[in-house]
Write an enzyme that holds these catalytic residues in place. Sequence first.
Site, PDB file in Angstrom:
ATOM      1  N   SER A   1       0.728  -1.300   0.152  1.00 30.00           N
ATOM      2  CA  SER A   1      -0.109  -0.042   0.102  1.00 30.00           C
ATOM      3  C   SER A   1       1.074   1.317  -0.063  1.00 30.00           C
ATOM      4  CB  SER A   1      -0.768  -0.219   1.127  1.00 30.00           C
ATOM      5  OG  SER A   1      -0.095  -0.161   2.403  1.00 30.00           O
TER       6      SER A   1
ATOM      7  N   SER B   1      -8.029  11.406 -29.893  1.00 32.23           N
ATOM      8  CA  SER B   1      -9.411  11.121 -29.800  1.00 32.23           C
ATOM      9  C   SER B   1      -9.528  10.967 -31.370  1.00 32.23           C
ATOM     10  CB  SER B   1     -10.275  12.440 -29.573  1.00 32.23           C
ATOM     11  OG  SER B   1     -11.876  12.338 -30.050  1.00 32.23           O
TER      12      SER B   1
ATOM     13  N   ARG C   1     -14.871   7.192 -38.482  1.00 38.23           N
ATOM     14  CA  ARG C   1     -14.106   6.541 -37.766  1.00 38.23           C
ATOM     15  C   ARG C   1     -14.432   5.085 -37.526  1.00 38.23           C
ATOM     16  NH1 ARG C   1     -14.695   8.144 -31.363  1.00 38.23           N
ATOM     17  NH2 ARG C   1     -17.063   8.342 -31.500  1.00 38.23           N
TER      18      ARG C   1
ATOM     19  N   ALA D   1       3.014   2.945  -8.191  1.00 35.59           N
ATOM     20  CA  ALA D   1       3.942   2.029  -8.272  1.00 35.59           C
ATOM     21  C   ALA D   1       3.158   0.784  -8.160  1.00 35.59           C
ATOM     22  CB  ALA D   1       5.179   2.469  -7.402  1.00 35.59           C
ATOM     23  N   ARG D   2       2.113   0.497  -7.165  1.00 35.86           N
ATOM     24  CA  ARG D   2       1.624  -0.485  -6.940  1.00 35.86           C
ATOM     25  C   ARG D   2       0.793  -1.023  -8.182  1.00 35.86           C
ATOM     26  NH1 ARG D   2      -2.229  -2.059  -1.622  1.00 35.86           N
ATOM     27  NH2 ARG D   2      -2.403  -4.093  -2.151  1.00 35.86           N
TER      28      ARG D   2
ATOM     29  N   ARG E   1       1.594  -8.364 -17.712  1.00 34.84           N
ATOM     30  CA  ARG E   1       1.966  -8.103 -19.160  1.00 34.84           C
ATOM     31  C   ARG E   1       3.303  -8.441 -19.455  1.00 34.84           C
ATOM     32  NH1 ARG E   1      -3.056  -7.827 -21.248  1.00 34.84           N
ATOM     33  NH2 ARG E   1      -4.485  -6.542 -20.303  1.00 34.84           N
TER      34      ARG E   1
END
Length: 223
Positions: free
Chosen positions: A55, A89, A141, A158-159, A168
């Site tokens: 945490s 976008s 689009r 960071a967590r 990943r």
Amino acid sequence: MKVSLVTYTNEPERTVAAAARLCYSPVGIEEILEQMEKEKIETFIQKLLDLNHLSPFEHASFTFAIEGISRALTHQLVRHRLASYSQQSQRYVVEQNFNFIIPPTISGNNEALKVYQEVLRTVKEGYLKLVAMGIPAEDARYLLPNASETKIVVTMNARELLHFFEVRLCTRAQHEIRKLALKMLEELRKVAPVLFKKAGPLCETRGVCFEGPMSCGKLKAKT
């Protein structure tokens, strides 16, 4: 693919260590920060990692500017909900000179590459014709594929980044987002090497694998 770490918490490792130390200290944060020596910071962070007490890692955040990636990648990226995103976008940006990302399995196969490029050329021409006819970009689009190149700004603490790397950087992760994760980790280790020293896939960080029968077998080979 271009990945830049554009901003991050000042002295992220000191911040994390001080936040954790505050939980067990009768003095305030300013005094704790003054007493924090580099060696103590490294030792303390390592202890937090060993105990899986993460945490305090949430107090350090990192912002990346990412370019030259596909919409297929960002559809996966935004599944990491404990993060902030700002993406180029397709509704407001008319894609006059847009590029497409080509997967390596296609770029390495001349016949497949020819088919891929022909289809994308047709899509691009159709999109531009619709825009020229006065069709709003937000409607034109609908023709654009997952291969469309995009840009995005991402902020994670960071967590969450450690979790991101656990899933990943796995060999089962899709190739493009795995490449992104590797580049992000390279940037992070330049500014916070202690925080991300042991960042990696679950099989390396926790000795577990949730891929079941689809596992690469790396963990099993170790045991």
